[in-house]
Design a protein around this motif. Structure first.
Motif, PDB file in Angstrom:
ATOM      1  N   ARG A  99      66.048   0.399  14.104  1.00 27.28           N
ATOM      2  CA  ARG A  99      67.533   0.915  13.846  1.00 27.28           C
ATOM      3  C   ARG A  99      68.368   0.132  13.255  1.00 27.28           C
ATOM      4  NH1 ARG A  99      68.224   4.962  19.298  1.00 27.28           N
ATOM      5  NH2 ARG A  99      66.792   6.531  18.495  1.00 27.28           N
ATOM      6  N   GLN A 100      68.201  -1.069  13.629  1.00 31.03           N
ATOM      7  CA  GLN A 100      69.094  -2.138  12.840  1.00 31.03           C
ATOM      8  C   GLN A 100      68.470  -2.428  11.593  1.00 31.03           C
ATOM      9  OE1 GLN A 100      68.398  -5.956  14.662  1.00 31.03           O
ATOM     10  NE2 GLN A 100      69.930  -7.027  13.301  1.00 31.03           N
ATOM     11  N   ILE A 101      67.288  -2.566  11.234  1.00 29.93           N
ATOM     12  CA  ILE A 101      66.594  -2.469   9.846  1.00 29.93           C
ATOM     13  C   ILE A 101      67.408  -1.272   9.038  1.00 29.93           C
ATOM     14  CG2 ILE A 101      64.606  -2.157   8.412  1.00 29.93           C
ATOM     15  CD1 ILE A 101      63.295  -3.737  10.785  1.00 29.93           C
ATOM     16  N   LEU A 102      67.335  -0.144   9.725  1.00 30.26           N
ATOM     17  CA  LEU A 102      67.686   1.146   9.102  1.00 30.26           C
ATOM     18  C   LEU A 102      69.278   1.034   8.419  1.00 30.26           C
ATOM     19  CD1 LEU A 102      67.264   4.083   8.063  1.00 30.26           C
ATOM     20  CD2 LEU A 102      68.028   4.764  10.392  1.00 30.26           C
ATOM     21  N   THR A 103      70.033  -0.004   8.930  1.00 29.72           N
ATOM     22  CA  THR A 103      71.359  -0.249   8.744  1.00 29.72           C
ATOM     23  C   THR A 103      71.634  -1.430   7.405  1.00 29.72           C
ATOM     24  OG1 THR A 103      71.864  -1.508  10.658  1.00 29.72           O
ATOM     25  CG2 THR A 103      72.035   0.985  10.828  1.00 29.72           C
ATOM     26  N   MET A 104      70.601  -1.991   7.589  1.00 30.65           N
ATOM     27  CA  MET A 104      70.569  -3.157   6.980  1.00 30.65           C
ATOM     28  C   MET A 104      70.716  -3.348   5.426  1.00 30.65           C
ATOM     29  SD  MET A 104      67.976  -5.993   8.560  1.00 30.65           S
ATOM     30  CE  MET A 104      68.291  -6.886   9.974  1.00 30.65           C
ATOM     31  N   ASP A 105      71.502  -4.035   4.686  1.00 30.44           N
ATOM     32  CA  ASP A 105      71.487  -3.955   2.998  1.00 30.44           C
ATOM     33  C   ASP A 105      70.289  -5.062   2.635  1.00 30.44           C
ATOM     34  OD1 ASP A 105      72.714  -6.468   3.323  1.00 30.44           O
ATOM     35  OD2 ASP A 105      74.542  -5.855   2.793  1.00 30.44           O
ATOM     36  N   GLU A 106      70.107  -5.155   1.389  1.00 29.87           N
ATOM     37  CA  GLU A 106      69.178  -5.961   1.155  1.00 29.87           C
ATOM     38  C   GLU A 106      69.406  -7.572   1.425  1.00 29.87           C
ATOM     39  OE1 GLU A 106      66.543  -7.125  -3.003  1.00 29.87           O
ATOM     40  OE2 GLU A 106      67.283  -5.051  -2.783  1.00 29.87           O
ATOM     41  N   GLU A 107      70.536  -7.787   1.178  1.00 30.21           N
ATOM     42  CA  GLU A 107      71.061  -9.231   1.568  1.00 30.21           C
ATOM     43  C   GLU A 107      70.766  -9.606   3.147  1.00 30.21           C
ATOM     44  OE1 GLU A 107      74.658 -12.275   1.283  1.00 30.21           O
ATOM     45  OE2 GLU A 107      74.953 -10.420   0.257  1.00 30.21           O
ATOM     46  N   SER A 160      64.324 -14.925   5.424  1.00 33.69           N
ATOM     47  CA  SER A 160      64.326 -16.185   5.319  1.00 33.69           C
ATOM     48  C   SER A 160      64.052 -17.058   6.365  1.00 33.69           C
ATOM     49  CB  SER A 160      65.520 -16.628   4.382  1.00 33.69           C
ATOM     50  OG  SER A 160      66.704 -16.552   5.161  1.00 33.69           O
ATOM     51  N   GLN A 161      64.324 -16.570   7.728  1.00 31.15           N
ATOM     52  CA  GLN A 161      64.183 -17.524   8.726  1.00 31.15           C
ATOM     53  C   GLN A 161      62.552 -17.583   9.059  1.00 31.15           C
ATOM     54  OE1 GLN A 161      66.764 -16.459  12.069  1.00 31.15           O
ATOM     55  NE2 GLN A 161      68.249 -15.132  10.525  1.00 31.15           N
ATOM     56  N   GLN A 162      61.816 -16.842   8.380  1.00 32.28           N
ATOM     57  CA  GLN A 162      60.361 -16.981   8.856  1.00 32.28           C
ATOM     58  C   GLN A 162      59.693 -17.834   7.724  1.00 32.28           C
ATOM     59  OE1 GLN A 162      58.508 -15.356  11.165  1.00 32.28           O
ATOM     60  NE2 GLN A 162      60.577 -15.462  12.239  1.00 32.28           N
ATOM     61  N   THR A 163      58.744 -18.608   8.073  1.00 34.02           N
ATOM     62  CA  THR A 163      58.007 -19.574   7.250  1.00 34.02           C
ATOM     63  C   THR A 163      57.120 -18.742   6.153  1.00 34.02           C
ATOM     64  OG1 THR A 163      57.908 -21.477   8.900  1.00 34.02           O
ATOM     65  CG2 THR A 163      56.416 -21.542   7.160  1.00 34.02           C
ATOM     66  N   VAL A 164      56.659 -17.815   6.844  1.00 29.34           N
ATOM     67  CA  VAL A 164      55.659 -17.009   5.999  1.00 29.34           C
ATOM     68  C   VAL A 164      56.491 -16.558   4.668  1.00 29.34           C
ATOM     69  CG1 VAL A 164      54.154 -15.065   6.015  1.00 29.34           C
ATOM     70  CG2 VAL A 164      53.996 -16.718   7.966  1.00 29.34           C
ATOM     71  N   TYR A 165      57.663 -15.886   4.864  1.00 35.39           N
ATOM     72  CA  TYR A 165      58.384 -15.359   4.113  1.00 35.39           C
ATOM     73  C   TYR A 165      58.725 -16.318   3.064  1.00 35.39           C
ATOM     74  CZ  TYR A 165      61.893 -12.581   1.410  1.00 35.39           C
ATOM     75  OH  TYR A 165      62.776 -12.029   0.470  1.00 35.39           O
ATOM     76  N   ARG A 166      59.159 -17.431   3.452  1.00 30.84           N
ATOM     77  CA  ARG A 166      59.670 -18.676   2.669  1.00 30.84           C
ATOM     78  C   ARG A 166      58.422 -18.988   1.735  1.00 30.84           C
ATOM     79  NH1 ARG A 166      62.246 -20.573   7.444  1.00 30.84           N
ATOM     80  NH2 ARG A 166      60.779 -22.136   7.421  1.00 30.84           N
ATOM     81  N   ASN A 167      57.333 -19.005   2.176  1.00 28.42           N
ATOM     82  CA  ASN A 167      56.088 -19.333   1.434  1.00 28.42           C
ATOM     83  C   ASN A 167      55.575 -18.409   0.425  1.00 28.42           C
ATOM     84  OD1 ASN A 167      56.200 -22.115   2.474  1.00 28.42           O
ATOM     85  ND2 ASN A 167      54.708 -21.796   4.097  1.00 28.42           N
ATOM     86  N   MET A 168      56.147 -17.075   0.760  1.00 32.41           N
ATOM     87  CA  MET A 168      55.494 -15.897  -0.356  1.00 32.41           C
ATOM     88  C   MET A 168      55.760 -16.255  -1.649  1.00 32.41           C
ATOM     89  SD  MET A 168      56.410 -12.573   1.606  1.00 32.41           S
ATOM     90  CE  MET A 168      55.464 -11.951   2.940  1.00 32.41           C
ATOM     91  N   LYS A 223      59.730  -9.655  -3.065  1.00 30.83           N
ATOM     92  CA  LYS A 223      60.515  -8.386  -3.678  1.00 30.83           C
ATOM     93  C   LYS A 223      59.721  -7.149  -3.174  1.00 30.83           C
ATOM     94  CE  LYS A 223      62.422 -10.544  -7.789  1.00 30.83           C
ATOM     95  NZ  LYS A 223      62.249 -10.628  -9.507  1.00 30.83           N
ATOM     96  N   ASN A 224      58.555  -7.105  -3.054  1.00 31.32           N
ATOM     97  CA  ASN A 224      57.857  -5.870  -2.643  1.00 31.32           C
ATOM     98  C   ASN A 224      57.945  -5.645  -1.370  1.00 31.32           C
ATOM     99  OD1 ASN A 224      56.475  -5.603  -5.173  1.00 31.32           O
ATOM    100  ND2 ASN A 224      54.623  -6.748  -5.005  1.00 31.32           N
ATOM    101  N   LEU A 225      58.046  -6.715  -0.458  1.00 33.94           N
ATOM    102  CA  LEU A 225      58.523  -6.434   0.907  1.00 33.94           C
ATOM    103  C   LEU A 225      59.860  -5.650   1.149  1.00 33.94           C
ATOM    104  CD1 LEU A 225      57.386  -6.914   3.884  1.00 33.94           C
ATOM    105  CD2 LEU A 225      58.433  -9.070   3.867  1.00 33.94           C
ATOM    106  N   LYS A 234      59.014 -24.617   0.135  1.00 30.99           N
ATOM    107  CA  LYS A 234      59.943 -24.427  -0.700  1.00 30.99           C
ATOM    108  C   LYS A 234      61.178 -24.407  -0.227  1.00 30.99           C
ATOM    109  CE  LYS A 234      57.131 -20.727  -2.939  1.00 30.99           C
ATOM    110  NZ  LYS A 234      56.824 -19.381  -3.260  1.00 30.99           N
ATOM    111  N   LEU A 235      62.021 -24.790  -0.980  1.00 34.22           N
ATOM    112  CA  LEU A 235      63.640 -24.733  -0.343  1.00 34.22           C
ATOM    113  C   LEU A 235      63.946 -23.297  -0.026  1.00 34.22           C
ATOM    114  CD1 LEU A 235      65.439 -27.296  -2.831  1.00 34.22           C
ATOM    115  CD2 LEU A 235      64.896 -27.645  -0.353  1.00 34.22           C
ATOM    116  N   GLY A 236      64.551 -23.129   1.106  1.00 38.33           N
ATOM    117  CA  GLY A 236      64.971 -22.061   1.583  1.00 38.33           C
ATOM    118  C   GLY A 236      66.413 -21.879   1.934  1.00 38.33           C
ATOM    119  N   LEU A 237      66.994 -20.652   1.367  1.00 40.73           N
ATOM    120  CA  LEU A 237      68.577 -20.670   1.457  1.00 40.73           C
ATOM    121  C   LEU A 237      68.709 -20.136   3.147  1.00 40.73           C
ATOM    122  CD1 LEU A 237      71.531 -20.556   0.482  1.00 40.73           C
ATOM    123  CD2 LEU A 237      71.069 -18.206  -0.190  1.00 40.73           C
ATOM    124  N   PHE A 238      69.794 -20.742   3.906  1.00 43.07           N
ATOM    125  CA  PHE A 238      69.961 -20.328   5.214  1.00 43.07           C
ATOM    126  C   PHE A 238      71.415 -20.159   5.218  1.00 43.07           C
ATOM    127  CE2 PHE A 238      65.982 -22.754   5.579  1.00 43.07           C
ATOM    128  CZ  PHE A 238      65.447 -21.709   6.495  1.00 43.07           C
TER     129      PHE A 238
END
Length: 190
Positions: A63-71, A78-86, A92-94, A177-181
């Protein structure tokens, strides 16, 4: 019987004895954002009235995801290493997957047909029990400590091997990779 049900038609179980901290709820939301395929592997267990007997915290995260915008999704991911390394294309596909899901927010559910009230209550209390113990040798040998921290929010002290410096391999090499936090109004790259 398995069925797709809209997330807004499900009812959080008022008798759910489980609680979850905001920190761990965020970890669960990150996990779902990162691995949407896991929803099909472990569908929510619901009765004919849509009351959830297993999966209340997942429903809250979805339900939280349902209300989220893309940002907001990207901030969480971006808090997940797996995502930052993708690769950028995979990231974009995710995000595209979740934007599409928001238009038709259905989740896999298993209907608890022919279950007695006592059986449903048993499921409610037994779901999420952590009855086993972690084998730290197996965790050290087969899993990345940083990923464990991403998934669980912490790393047990005994996953560090101080004697033989097994965890120091590649200590001087940074391949991340550098990640924006973002934290409030502060943004930084790490």
């Amino acid at each position: 019987m398995d069925k797709l049900i809209r997330i807004d038609e499900l009812v959080l179980n008022p008798a759910n004895p489980r609680t979850i901290t905001e920190f761990m709820q965020d970890k669960l939301t990150q996990s779902l954002l990162l691995s949407p395929w896991m929803m099909a592997i472990k569908p929510m267990q619901v009765d004919s009235d849509g009351v959830i007997w297993s999966g209340n915290a997942r429903c809250t995260s979805l339900r939280q995801i349902l209300t989220m915008d893309e940002e907001s999704m990207e901030d969480m991911l971006s808090q997940q290493t797996v995502y930052r390394n993708m690769e950028e294309e995979a990231q974009k596909n995710l995000l595209k997957y979740w934007k599409k899901w928001q238009k038709k927010p259905e989740v896999p559910c298993r209907l608890l047909e022919n279950f007695s009230e006592s059986e449903k209550r048993e499921l409610l209390i037994k779901d999420n029990l952590h009855v086993g113990e972690d084998d730290t040798e197996m965790l050290r040998k087969f899993f990345d400590r940083d990923l464990i921290q991403d998934f669980f929010g912490t790393v047990s002290w005994d996953l560090y091997d101080y004697a033989d410096k097994i965890n120091d391999g590649g200590a001087g090499i940074n391949t991340n990779k550098l990640g924006l936090f973002k934290c409030g109004y502060v943004e930084f790259y790490l």
